[in-house]
Motif scaffolding. Structure first.
Motif, PDB file in Angstrom:
ATOM      1  N   ALA A  49       0.798  -1.249   0.006  1.00 56.03           N
ATOM      2  CA  ALA A  49      -0.051   0.034  -0.034  1.00 56.03           C
ATOM      3  C   ALA A  49       0.968   1.100   0.071  1.00 56.03           C
ATOM      4  O   ALA A  49       0.477   2.106  -0.793  1.00 56.03           O
ATOM      5  CB  ALA A  49      -0.790  -0.114   1.114  1.00 56.03           C
ATOM      6  N   VAL A  50       2.009   1.212   0.821  1.00 62.03           N
ATOM      7  CA  VAL A  50       2.844   2.379   0.908  1.00 62.03           C
ATOM      8  C   VAL A  50       3.552   2.698  -0.337  1.00 62.03           C
ATOM      9  O   VAL A  50       3.573   3.570  -0.913  1.00 62.03           O
ATOM     10  CB  VAL A  50       3.763   2.197   2.143  1.00 62.03           C
ATOM     11  N   GLY A  51       3.884   1.307  -0.993  1.00 57.53           N
ATOM     12  CA  GLY A  51       4.546   1.445  -2.204  1.00 57.53           C
ATOM     13  C   GLY A  51       3.794   1.999  -3.495  1.00 57.53           C
ATOM     14  O   GLY A  51       4.148   2.784  -4.267  1.00 57.53           O
ATOM     15  N   ASP A  52       2.532   1.570  -3.398  1.00 54.25           N
ATOM     16  CA  ASP A  52       1.430   2.159  -4.344  1.00 54.25           C
ATOM     17  C   ASP A  52       1.193   3.659  -4.125  1.00 54.25           C
ATOM     18  O   ASP A  52       1.136   4.439  -5.175  1.00 54.25           O
ATOM     19  CB  ASP A  52       0.176   1.351  -4.201  1.00 54.25           C
ATOM     20  N   LYS A  53       1.442   4.067  -3.173  1.00 58.43           N
ATOM     21  CA  LYS A  53       1.159   5.454  -2.659  1.00 58.43           C
ATOM     22  C   LYS A  53       2.259   6.355  -2.942  1.00 58.43           C
ATOM     23  O   LYS A  53       2.128   7.411  -3.666  1.00 58.43           O
ATOM     24  CB  LYS A  53       0.862   5.649  -1.161  1.00 58.43           C
ATOM     25  N   VAL A  54       3.393   5.737  -2.804  1.00 54.82           N
ATOM     26  CA  VAL A  54       4.617   6.360  -3.368  1.00 54.82           C
ATOM     27  C   VAL A  54       4.490   6.468  -4.710  1.00 54.82           C
ATOM     28  O   VAL A  54       5.151   7.499  -5.415  1.00 54.82           O
ATOM     29  CB  VAL A  54       5.916   5.560  -2.736  1.00 54.82           C
TER      30      VAL A  54
END
Length: 113
Positions: A49-54
């Motif tokens: 999720a954090v990777g997608d947000k980044v």
């Protein structure tokens, strides 16, 4: 024979269907509980999720990648630390309770001697 709410007896086939429906519901509930207890999978989901947000942030805002990567690493490290601390607390309580019980047992054995 079991009777339903409208006082008509259920057939064997209806009972089997009820049992199958109950088994399916129970399996679904057990799967949901297992998913909630799977810390490793939850951590992976959080990382993704954090990777997608980044990725979204970089493509939309053209923010420097180093700042975003550092933030993502900090969030990941925080999630890991919190998960590890949370998983160790119950173990410490159990160990303390076992030590206390062992002391009480030893004290009781000394009194017998």
């Amino acid at each position: 024979m079991t009777e339903s709410a409208d006082s008509t007896p259920k057939t064997a086939e209806e009972l089997r269907a009820d049992i199958e429906a109950t088994r399916a519901e129970l399996a679904e509930t057990a799967d949901a509980l297992a998913a909630k207890l799977d810390v490793k999978a939850q951590a992976k989901e959080k990382v993704h999720a954090v990777g997608d947000k980044v990725t979204t942030t970089v493509t939309e805002n053209k923010t420097p990648i180093g700042a975003i990567a550092g933030s993502a690493a900090a969030v990941f490290a925080l999630v890991v630390v919190l998960r590890v601390r949370r998983s160790r607390k119950p173990k410490a309580k159990v160990a303390k309770a076992l030590a206390k019980a062992e002391k009480a047992r030893q004290k009781k054995n000394k009194k017998k001697d």
